[in-house]
Enzyme design. Structure first.
Site, PDB file in Angstrom:
ATOM      1  CG  ASP A   1      47.234 -11.821  14.260  1.00  0.00           C
ATOM      2  OD1 ASP A   1      46.241 -11.943  13.524  1.00  0.00           O
ATOM      3  OD2 ASP A   1      47.354 -10.912  15.111  1.00  0.00           O
TER       4      ASP A   1
ATOM      5  CE1 TYR B   1      46.083 -17.345  21.907  1.00  0.00           C
ATOM      6  CE2 TYR B   1      44.191 -16.880  23.300  1.00  0.00           C
ATOM      7  CZ  TYR B   1      44.738 -17.087  22.054  1.00  0.00           C
ATOM      8  OH  TYR B   1      43.934 -17.037  20.941  1.00  0.00           O
TER       9      TYR B   1
END
Lengths: 250, 250
Positions: free
Chosen positions: A51, A112
């Site tokens: 994003d 992540y």
């Protein structure tokens, strides 16, 4: 043959990674750069979408060796493409793979990292690089977050930790580890799984901050997982703290 | 009474620290912020000037308690001014000092840090935060830089390491330490002195990179100092690697 490369970018000034018309995207600038290098239209394929505002330390991408173009040795490709890339994107560690390799389908795991800047005052050097979270997370809060995180490790249905309306075949994922470490004013979350649902890391981090704040008890996590109800998990942490840190293949 | 505070900023988007008409300066945004907090025109005084692109981890500044204004407890001032500051500036660690204190005249030492990013490819996360220097500095180069740095420690006339045309009473300064450390792709220079001439740290770092490259021998440093000739020292390293790291008072 195709080139497989690693990709690093500061996500702040991009409207996400995936190409879209009329906005600046990571994929858009990569397509332009490789087109300039090979002298023919190139389209890159990425390991995943991120994003707006989300960063990558080491995402992956492939680009096919264009028909009839002079092959560039893989180890020279990062330096060759560098002058054609904007300063917030870097390509490194290139190698050749055969046509059967797929940069997204062949992923067996990803890591992540999420950074929280836990301090009273906004540090200018942390701007857009961590979630500024002024409410003090003390050692008890850290211990509660770790206890909650332990419930998320393993194979679970993570439907409660997925942004609503995301179309996926299955919401089952296997989290290999979910670590929370403190270094000075920074809290560093590392999450490794076979795959992640949309917004899954950001919802996990948001939920863990609510655990630290005492609004969710660590022991409530199994019930939240079982509910498959997004409304029962915590808030979605903002994008600027999230980094795609590693992508794993066989 | 006056408030003494520490100041952190990312220098990238400022035309230096000192106020000038029609451009964005650190002093300009500080004056506006304190004027908003106290409701009357305030002017800050800084420990030093920095050039465009130069950063500060912990510079110092003072602002006088305006006549007739309600005093704000020093420990509350950073949080009070924070909403009035742009995201690339932070004020912290405030205390009260009496009127005899002067934030610039009373300085007894400063520490600057300079970062070199020594790698083949530009790292997007190091953009504007370190000097990108692709020529490999190996262990022998590092050792040569340290040998050269040792000649600069102590009391010397640093006229050769000052930008030409800078008006100062004396070009003698005492360097307390000048360290060079490597951490991964980063070279970190730490320089502490009773004071620094204009561009002195950047010329020292530029000279040391020429030592690493073999263009200047470590043993030439005493002769360069004695010459007082700017042309004999090395290049001026660019501003983006420089950080005012600490300011010392009695």
């Amino acid at each position: 043959m195709k080139y497989l490369m690693k990709l690093r970018y500061v996500g702040t000034d991009f409207c996400g990674s995936q190409i879209q018309p009329n906005v600046r995207t990571v994929q858009g600038v990569l397509n332009q750069a490789f087109t300039a290098v090979f002298g023919t239209v190139c389209r890159v394929t990425s390991c995943s979408r991120t994003d707006s505002g989300v960063h990558a330390n080491a995402a992956t991408l492939t680009v096919e060796l264009p028909d009839g173009s002079v092959p560039i040795p893989a180890e020279k490709l990062p330096l060759a493409v560098s002058p054609h890339l904007p300063p917030d994107v870097m390509v490194f560690d290139a190698c050749l793979r055969d046509d059967t390799f797929h940069v997204r389908h062949d992923v067996v795991g990803k890591e992540y990292v999420y950074l929280i800047h836990n301090a009273c005052l906004r540090d200018p050097f942390m701007r857009d690089r961590a979630w500024f979270y002024p409410r003090r997370i003390d050692d008890a809060g850290l211990a509660a977050m770790r206890a909650a995180a332990a419930h998320l490790v393993g194979k679970h249905d993570f439907a409660a930790f997925m942004a609503q309306g995301s179309p996926v075949a299955t919401t089952e994922r296997t989290v290999r580890y979910l670590r929370v470490e403190r270094a000075g004013d920074l809290l560093r979350f590392s999450a490794c799984a076979d795959g992640f649902l949309y917004n899954m890391v950001r919802i996990i981090v948001g939920t863990l901050t609510e655990v630290a704040a005492g609004r969710i008890a660590p022991d409530e996590i199994p019930g939240i997982l079982a509910s498959r109800d997004r409304a029962r998990a915590g808030m979605t942490a903002p994008p600027e703290g999230l980094y795609l840190n590693a992508v794993f293949y066989e």
